[in-house]
Motif scaffolding. Sequence first.
Motif, PDB file in Angstrom:
ATOM      1  N   GLU A 213       0.850  -1.125   0.302  1.00  0.00           N
ATOM      2  CA  GLU A 213       0.100  -0.233  -0.037  1.00  0.00           C
ATOM      3  C   GLU A 213       0.802   1.221   0.099  1.00  0.00           C
ATOM      4  O   GLU A 213       0.751   2.286  -0.344  1.00  0.00           O
ATOM      5  CB  GLU A 213      -1.346  -0.164   1.257  1.00  0.00           C
ATOM      6  N   TYR A 214       2.429   1.169   0.270  1.00  0.00           N
ATOM      7  CA  TYR A 214       3.024   2.108   0.225  1.00  0.00           C
ATOM      8  C   TYR A 214       3.510   2.563  -0.829  1.00  0.00           C
ATOM      9  O   TYR A 214       3.431   3.616  -1.338  1.00  0.00           O
ATOM     10  CB  TYR A 214       4.009   2.001   1.230  1.00  0.00           C
ATOM     11  N   TRP A 215       3.743   1.423  -1.627  1.00  0.00           N
ATOM     12  CA  TRP A 215       3.826   1.712  -3.176  1.00  0.00           C
ATOM     13  C   TRP A 215       3.260   1.772  -4.721  1.00  0.00           C
ATOM     14  O   TRP A 215       2.817   1.818  -5.591  1.00  0.00           O
ATOM     15  CB  TRP A 215       5.132   1.196  -3.434  1.00  0.00           C
ATOM     16  N   ASP A 216       1.738   1.568  -4.010  1.00  0.00           N
ATOM     17  CA  ASP A 216       0.923   0.895  -5.164  1.00  0.00           C
ATOM     18  C   ASP A 216      -0.021   2.519  -5.394  1.00  0.00           C
ATOM     19  O   ASP A 216       0.463   2.881  -4.278  1.00  0.00           O
ATOM     20  CB  ASP A 216      -0.406  -0.629  -4.605  1.00  0.00           C
ATOM     21  N   ASP A 217      -0.302   2.455  -6.746  1.00  0.00           N
ATOM     22  CA  ASP A 217      -1.173   3.556  -6.652  1.00  0.00           C
ATOM     23  C   ASP A 217       0.193   4.968  -6.441  1.00  0.00           C
ATOM     24  O   ASP A 217      -0.754   5.802  -5.620  1.00  0.00           O
ATOM     25  CB  ASP A 217      -2.670   3.316  -5.762  1.00  0.00           C
ATOM     26  N   PRO A 218       0.862   4.741  -6.832  1.00  0.00           N
ATOM     27  CA  PRO A 218       1.459   6.115  -6.586  1.00  0.00           C
ATOM     28  C   PRO A 218       1.270   7.119  -7.077  1.00  0.00           C
ATOM     29  O   PRO A 218       0.676   7.396  -8.623  1.00  0.00           O
ATOM     30  CB  PRO A 218       3.567   5.704  -7.705  1.00  0.00           C
ATOM     31  N   SER A 219       1.624   8.363  -6.123  1.00  0.00           N
ATOM     32  CA  SER A 219       1.104   9.712  -6.518  1.00  0.00           C
ATOM     33  C   SER A 219       1.543  10.654  -6.015  1.00  0.00           C
ATOM     34  O   SER A 219       1.812  11.910  -6.498  1.00  0.00           O
ATOM     35  CB  SER A 219      -0.257   9.749  -5.995  1.00  0.00           C
ATOM     36  N   VAL A 220       3.129  10.738  -5.470  1.00  0.00           N
ATOM     37  CA  VAL A 220       3.845  11.621  -4.999  1.00  0.00           C
ATOM     38  C   VAL A 220       4.947  11.394  -5.152  1.00  0.00           C
ATOM     39  O   VAL A 220       5.801  10.170  -5.377  1.00  0.00           O
ATOM     40  CB  VAL A 220       3.226  11.630  -3.176  1.00  0.00           C
ATOM     41  N   ASP A 221       6.043  12.307  -5.635  1.00  0.00           N
ATOM     42  CA  ASP A 221       6.872  12.416  -5.816  1.00  0.00           C
ATOM     43  C   ASP A 221       8.326  11.643  -4.564  1.00  0.00           C
ATOM     44  O   ASP A 221       8.361  11.765  -3.486  1.00  0.00           O
ATOM     45  CB  ASP A 221       8.058  13.584  -6.502  1.00  0.00           C
ATOM     46  N   TRP A 222       9.208  10.990  -4.956  1.00  0.00           N
ATOM     47  CA  TRP A 222      10.255  10.186  -3.687  1.00  0.00           C
ATOM     48  C   TRP A 222      11.355  10.398  -4.545  1.00  0.00           C
ATOM     49  O   TRP A 222      11.905   9.100  -5.106  1.00  0.00           O
ATOM     50  CB  TRP A 222       9.552   8.608  -3.593  1.00  0.00           C
ATOM     51  N   TYR A 223      12.495  11.276  -4.030  1.00  0.00           N
ATOM     52  CA  TYR A 223      13.755  11.700  -4.656  1.00  0.00           C
ATOM     53  C   TYR A 223      14.764  10.318  -4.023  1.00  0.00           C
ATOM     54  O   TYR A 223      14.596  10.210  -2.137  1.00  0.00           O
ATOM     55  CB  TYR A 223      13.577  13.023  -3.849  1.00  0.00           C
ATOM     56  N   LYS A 224      15.313  10.195  -4.734  1.00  0.00           N
ATOM     57  CA  LYS A 224      16.999   9.436  -4.809  1.00  0.00           C
ATOM     58  C   LYS A 224      17.514  10.649  -4.880  1.00  0.00           C
ATOM     59  O   LYS A 224      17.704  10.927  -5.800  1.00  0.00           O
ATOM     60  CB  LYS A 224      16.820   7.809  -5.136  1.00  0.00           C
ATOM     61  N   THR A 225      19.285  10.013  -5.009  1.00  0.00           N
ATOM     62  CA  THR A 225      19.581  10.969  -5.058  1.00  0.00           C
ATOM     63  C   THR A 225      20.571  11.208  -6.038  1.00  0.00           C
ATOM     64  O   THR A 225      20.724  11.902  -6.675  1.00  0.00           O
ATOM     65  CB  THR A 225      21.290  10.283  -3.553  1.00  0.00           C
ATOM     66  N   GLY A 226      20.093   9.709  -7.239  1.00  0.00           N
ATOM     67  CA  GLY A 226      20.255  10.554  -8.756  1.00  0.00           C
ATOM     68  C   GLY A 226      19.396  10.932  -9.215  1.00  0.00           C
ATOM     69  O   GLY A 226      19.869  11.584 -10.092  1.00  0.00           O
ATOM     70  N   ASP A 227      18.445  11.576  -7.945  1.00  0.00           N
ATOM     71  CA  ASP A 227      17.330  12.652  -9.395  1.00  0.00           C
ATOM     72  C   ASP A 227      17.564  13.917  -9.044  1.00  0.00           C
ATOM     73  O   ASP A 227      17.483  14.736  -9.840  1.00  0.00           O
ATOM     74  CB  ASP A 227      15.663  12.126  -8.512  1.00  0.00           C
ATOM     75  N   LEU A 228      18.438  14.403  -7.606  1.00  0.00           N
ATOM     76  CA  LEU A 228      19.199  15.563  -7.269  1.00  0.00           C
ATOM     77  C   LEU A 228      19.744  16.146  -8.712  1.00  0.00           C
ATOM     78  O   LEU A 228      20.856  14.864  -9.171  1.00  0.00           O
ATOM     79  CB  LEU A 228      19.541  15.578  -6.418  1.00  0.00           C
ATOM     80  N   ASN A 229      19.901  17.018  -9.374  1.00  0.00           N
ATOM     81  CA  ASN A 229      19.749  17.898 -10.220  1.00  0.00           C
ATOM     82  C   ASN A 229      21.034  18.649 -10.686  1.00  0.00           C
ATOM     83  O   ASN A 229      20.996  19.738 -11.345  1.00  0.00           O
ATOM     84  CB  ASN A 229      19.040  17.193 -11.790  1.00  0.00           C
ATOM     85  N   ASP A 230      20.785  19.115  -8.670  1.00  0.00           N
ATOM     86  CA  ASP A 230      21.493  20.288  -8.720  1.00  0.00           C
ATOM     87  C   ASP A 230      20.310  22.305  -9.875  1.00  0.00           C
ATOM     88  O   ASP A 230      21.057  23.144 -10.029  1.00  0.00           O
ATOM     89  CB  ASP A 230      22.818  20.783  -9.737  1.00  0.00           C
ATOM     90  N   GLY A 231      19.435  21.278  -9.649  1.00  0.00           N
ATOM     91  CA  GLY A 231      18.611  22.326  -9.833  1.00  0.00           C
ATOM     92  C   GLY A 231      17.033  22.131  -9.117  1.00  0.00           C
ATOM     93  O   GLY A 231      16.556  21.647  -8.290  1.00  0.00           O
ATOM     94  N   VAL A 232      15.801  23.034  -9.686  1.00  0.00           N
ATOM     95  CA  VAL A 232      14.798  23.051 -10.102  1.00  0.00           C
ATOM     96  C   VAL A 232      14.336  21.171 -10.170  1.00  0.00           C
ATOM     97  O   VAL A 232      14.362  20.764 -11.250  1.00  0.00           O
ATOM     98  CB  VAL A 232      14.029  23.713 -10.203  1.00  0.00           C
ATOM     99  N   LEU A 233      13.360  20.314  -8.733  1.00  0.00           N
ATOM    100  CA  LEU A 233      13.040  19.386  -9.351  1.00  0.00           C
ATOM    101  C   LEU A 233      11.456  19.266 -10.243  1.00  0.00           C
ATOM    102  O   LEU A 233      10.523  19.730  -9.391  1.00  0.00           O
ATOM    103  CB  LEU A 233      13.177  18.431  -7.636  1.00  0.00           C
ATOM    104  N   LEU A 234      11.807  17.989 -11.022  1.00  0.00           N
ATOM    105  CA  LEU A 234      10.066  18.153 -11.616  1.00  0.00           C
ATOM    106  C   LEU A 234       9.859  17.161 -11.729  1.00  0.00           C
ATOM    107  O   LEU A 234       9.157  16.941 -12.396  1.00  0.00           O
ATOM    108  CB  LEU A 234      10.464  18.964 -13.190  1.00  0.00           C
ATOM    109  N   GLY A 235      10.050  16.334 -10.947  1.00  0.00           N
ATOM    110  CA  GLY A 235       9.523  14.948 -10.786  1.00  0.00           C
ATOM    111  C   GLY A 235      11.248  13.771 -10.505  1.00  0.00           C
ATOM    112  O   GLY A 235      12.004  13.588 -11.226  1.00  0.00           O
ATOM    113  N   SER A 236      10.751  12.537  -9.370  1.00  0.00           N
ATOM    114  CA  SER A 236      11.620  11.753  -9.291  1.00  0.00           C
ATOM    115  C   SER A 236      10.425  10.742 -10.204  1.00  0.00           C
ATOM    116  O   SER A 236      10.262  10.132 -10.734  1.00  0.00           O
ATOM    117  CB  SER A 236      11.226  11.356  -7.958  1.00  0.00           C
ATOM    118  N   SER A 237      12.487   9.709 -10.459  1.00  0.00           N
ATOM    119  CA  SER A 237      12.500   8.122 -10.897  1.00  0.00           C
ATOM    120  C   SER A 237      10.851   6.953 -10.326  1.00  0.00           C
ATOM    121  O   SER A 237      11.275   6.176 -10.637  1.00  0.00           O
ATOM    122  CB  SER A 237      13.315   7.555 -10.772  1.00  0.00           C
TER     123      SER A 237
END
Length: 400
Positions: A213-237
């Motif tokens: 239930e924590y992962w099904d029906d995903p609706s909220v971005d959950w960022y990992k370090t690989g998603d960080l881009n030294d800028g504004v965040l536009l969506g997580s993997s």
Amino acid sequence: MIRGSNLSLNVGVRLSEAGLAFITATKAMTFKRSVARRGDLVFTCWGTVGQIGLVDDRASYDEYIVSNKQMKLTPDPEKVDSAFLYYLLSSPNMVSVVTGQAIGAAVPGFNLGQLKNIMVSIPSLRKQMRVVSVLSCIDDLIENNRRRVEVLEEMARSIYREWFVKFRYPGHGDVPMAESALGRIPEGWTAGKLNELCSRVQAGATPRRSTPEYWDDPSVDWYKTGDLNDGVLLGSSEQLSAAGLEAGRTFSPETILMAIYGSPTVGRLGLLTSTASANQAALGLVANPDVCTTEYLWFTLESLRGHLNQIAQGAAQQNVSKEKVINCDVLVPPREVLENFTLSAAPSWRLSHHLGREAAALERLRDLLLPKLVTGQIDISRLDLDALVTTELADEGAVA
């Protein structure tokens, strides 16, 4: 020499020349069959299978050596346009064909024989050129936005350096210098700890993978370090469900996420513009409005990156603790100086975020059109690109 690091899975990155390796002209003579020239395509055959590059008019050199983990393809100009073939082989379906044939588990491989046997459907050269014209136009818009983002970010960063590194801020000539734990700083300024600049500093968390239930029906971005881009965040993997957000950590807009695990990602940043979560390898930092602004906190964290990487520890994975981060020595200028800095730096910095979102919207448009254009699913003669781009950017502005 073109290596895997110069190729990409991302459409539009035709050839990344960052970190190119070079060999002598004498050594290059021994690689005559491995020379890539303008119009040639280069593929990764071992490692990150599916990567593709195009040596086109934007390339800095007339010739490149292809490393032994890559292979090249020279298109027949009487049958196919190089850029069209690049877009065709970059489309999701074709990448799936390549990756689906990869051999080897630890280090996937894809050989020249397999590449030669891929079946493709090629329209007339005239139609190819029209498809390339549309996709290249979008790529040019994306690249233009990215360059503007870099310029605007550097403008804001330069103001920070002038004011808080060189101490050439408005009125600095009337303020004497005084000794501090950080060396000589303007009188009335203080040397403090990073924690003083923040109203919240908290690591993220990973909800239990064993709880669907924590992962099904995903609706909220959950960022990992690989998603960080030294800028504004536009969506997580990866995303969480609403229940997963409650089980993890909730971070509000204007939170700065900072990587604290993994070299060389320690210190990498990302700015949230919407409610999101993050894993335990990232810290969420929020500027204390009484003593700081988001802009000042961002560039202060950026300036600490070298120090954080020096104090990172761990044999298997370099990391820096929350305690070490919040105890970093920082400069705490008077409130008036901070406000004036924000007034000076914020316009260019915030505009760079807007342009970054526009570039992401254009990427989505290109990625939507690409497979349909190269396979003929869209009648290109009826395509109104200007209207599509205008609508996409208008929708992005409404969301932002």
